[in-house]
Design a protein around this motif. Structure first.
Motif, short mmCIF file in Angstrom:
data_model
loop_
_atom_site.label_atom_id
_atom_site.label_comp_id
_atom_site.label_asym_id
_atom_site.label_seq_id
_atom_site.Cartn_x
_atom_site.Cartn_y
_atom_site.Cartn_z
N THR A 22 0.73 -1.13 0.02
CA THR A 22 -0.14 -0.05 0.05
C THR A 22 0.81 1.29 0.07
O THR A 22 0.14 2.30 0.12
CB THR A 22 -1.03 0.06 1.11
OG1 THR A 22 -0.24 0.01 2.26
CG2 THR A 22 -1.86 -1.51 1.02
N THR A 40 -5.91 7.29 -3.20
CA THR A 40 -6.08 6.89 -1.97
C THR A 40 -6.81 5.83 -1.93
O THR A 40 -7.82 5.55 -2.73
CB THR A 40 -7.02 8.13 -0.99
OG1 THR A 40 -6.24 9.09 -1.15
CG2 THR A 40 -7.06 7.49 0.21
N LEU A 41 -6.14 4.65 -1.31
CA LEU A 41 -6.93 3.32 -1.31
C LEU A 41 -8.06 3.40 -0.24
O LEU A 41 -7.83 3.03 0.84
CB LEU A 41 -5.71 2.23 -0.82
CG LEU A 41 -6.11 0.81 -1.03
CD1 LEU A 41 -6.46 0.51 -2.47
CD2 LEU A 41 -4.96 -0.19 -0.32
N ALA A 42 -9.17 3.47 -0.75
CA ALA A 42 -10.54 3.35 0.06
C ALA A 42 -11.43 3.01 -0.99
O ALA A 42 -11.63 3.41 -2.10
CB ALA A 42 -10.59 4.70 0.78
N ALA A 43 -12.34 2.16 -0.32
CA ALA A 43 -13.62 1.62 -1.30
C ALA A 43 -14.13 2.75 -1.90
O ALA A 43 -14.74 3.79 -1.26
CB ALA A 43 -14.29 0.63 -0.30
N ASN A 45 -12.99 4.92 -4.15
CA ASN A 45 -12.22 5.72 -4.85
C ASN A 45 -11.78 5.39 -6.29
O ASN A 45 -11.64 4.23 -6.44
CB ASN A 45 -11.09 6.11 -3.99
CG ASN A 45 -11.14 7.05 -2.84
OD1 ASN A 45 -12.49 7.40 -2.52
ND2 ASN A 45 -10.25 7.01 -1.99
N ARG A 67 -12.70 -3.09 -2.40
CA ARG A 67 -12.84 -3.31 -1.06
C ARG A 67 -11.18 -3.31 -0.75
O ARG A 67 -10.51 -3.49 -1.42
CB ARG A 67 -13.15 -4.81 -1.13
CG ARG A 67 -12.95 -5.32 0.49
CD ARG A 67 -13.34 -6.86 0.49
NE ARG A 67 -14.60 -7.16 -0.12
CZ ARG A 67 -15.00 -8.21 -0.46
NH1 ARG A 67 -14.15 -9.46 -0.33
NH2 ARG A 67 -16.36 -8.82 -1.02
N VAL A 68 -11.18 -2.89 0.61
CA VAL A 68 -10.11 -2.75 1.29
C VAL A 68 -10.41 -3.13 2.70
O VAL A 68 -10.99 -2.63 3.44
CB VAL A 68 -9.40 -1.27 1.53
CG1 VAL A 68 -8.05 -0.89 2.21
CG2 VAL A 68 -9.38 -0.38 0.06
N PRO A 70 -7.62 -3.91 5.65
CA PRO A 70 -6.26 -3.65 6.00
C PRO A 70 -5.58 -5.22 6.43
O PRO A 70 -6.22 -5.98 7.11
CB PRO A 70 -6.13 -2.69 7.37
CG PRO A 70 -7.33 -2.01 6.78
CD PRO A 70 -8.61 -3.00 6.46
N PHE A 74 -7.09 -6.02 -0.72
CA PHE A 74 -7.59 -4.92 -1.64
C PHE A 74 -8.03 -5.43 -3.05
O PHE A 74 -7.19 -6.24 -3.30
CB PHE A 74 -6.88 -3.58 -1.39
CG PHE A 74 -5.50 -3.65 -2.10
CD1 PHE A 74 -5.53 -3.20 -3.46
CD2 PHE A 74 -4.34 -3.65 -1.37
CE1 PHE A 74 -4.11 -2.85 -4.01
CE2 PHE A 74 -3.14 -3.87 -2.00
CZ PHE A 74 -2.91 -3.23 -3.24
N TRP A 76 -9.65 -3.99 -7.01
CA TRP A 76 -10.10 -2.43 -7.71
C TRP A 76 -10.66 -3.24 -8.95
O TRP A 76 -10.34 -4.48 -9.52
CB TRP A 76 -9.19 -1.83 -8.00
CG TRP A 76 -8.19 -1.97 -9.01
CD1 TRP A 76 -8.17 -2.56 -10.43
CD2 TRP A 76 -6.71 -2.14 -8.97
NE1 TRP A 76 -6.89 -2.73 -11.10
CE2 TRP A 76 -6.09 -2.48 -9.95
CE3 TRP A 76 -6.07 -2.04 -7.56
CZ2 TRP A 76 -4.48 -2.71 -10.02
CZ3 TRP A 76 -4.57 -2.10 -7.66
CH2 TRP A 76 -3.96 -2.51 -8.79
#
Length: 151
Positions: A22, A40-43, A45, A67-68, A70, A74, A76
């Motif tokens: 990440t 930014t790695l966020a669902a 985005n 989906r992310v 942690p 993740f 996309w």
């Protein structure tokens, strides 16, 4: 539908591997396949991704993060033009083996009307790209305590 799936066992915790996966700013220093990710790695985005498959043309795309979780996963979804032409759901999964190793699964599920025409490219170039990235990720994670190139 077409799926490419690769996996590698790395002597590192999911936390350490997640930290490297990440840290998109560092991708150009170690990642031969996904050479750039911005955003930014966020669902939900949209991120910008540049791929460099071996022996193939570089590709830029703007997938949506689905989906992310942690230290676990993740994913996309990227598309060419409109839905149904050529869609790819790229997935990274980290599985703690409970023995100081983690299995990293990198896979992609391709759908759309162009998939049959791109099967050879996917089976060859894209798979090799996944494998080269996995190999470099393993080297970095196992090489030093921080897992950061040059440290």
């Amino acid at each position: 539908m077409k799926e490419i799936r690769t996996e590698i066992v790395i002597k590192a915790s999911p936390v350490k591997i997640w930290k490297i996966l990440t840290n998109f700013e560092r991708y150009p220093t170690w990642n031969p396949f996904i050479i750039s990710i911005q955003g930014t790695l966020a669902a939900g985005n949209i991120i910008q991704v540049e791929l460099a498959p071996p022996d193939a043309k570089r590709m830029k795309m703007k997938p949506r993060v689905l989906r992310v979780i942690p230290n676990q996963e993740f994913r996309w979804l990227g598309r060419i033009l409109i839905p149904g032409i050529f869609d790819g759901e790229h997935i990274f999964e980290l599985r703690d083996n409970k023995n100081e190793t983690t299995t990293v699964i990198q896979r992609e599920i391709f759908t759309g009307i162009l998939v049959p025409f791109l099967k050879k490219l996917l089976d060859d170039n894209t798979r090799r790209g996944f494998e080269s990235m996995n190999s470099e990720l393993k080297k970095i994670c196992e090489a030093n305590s921080e897992g950061i190139p040059g440290n």
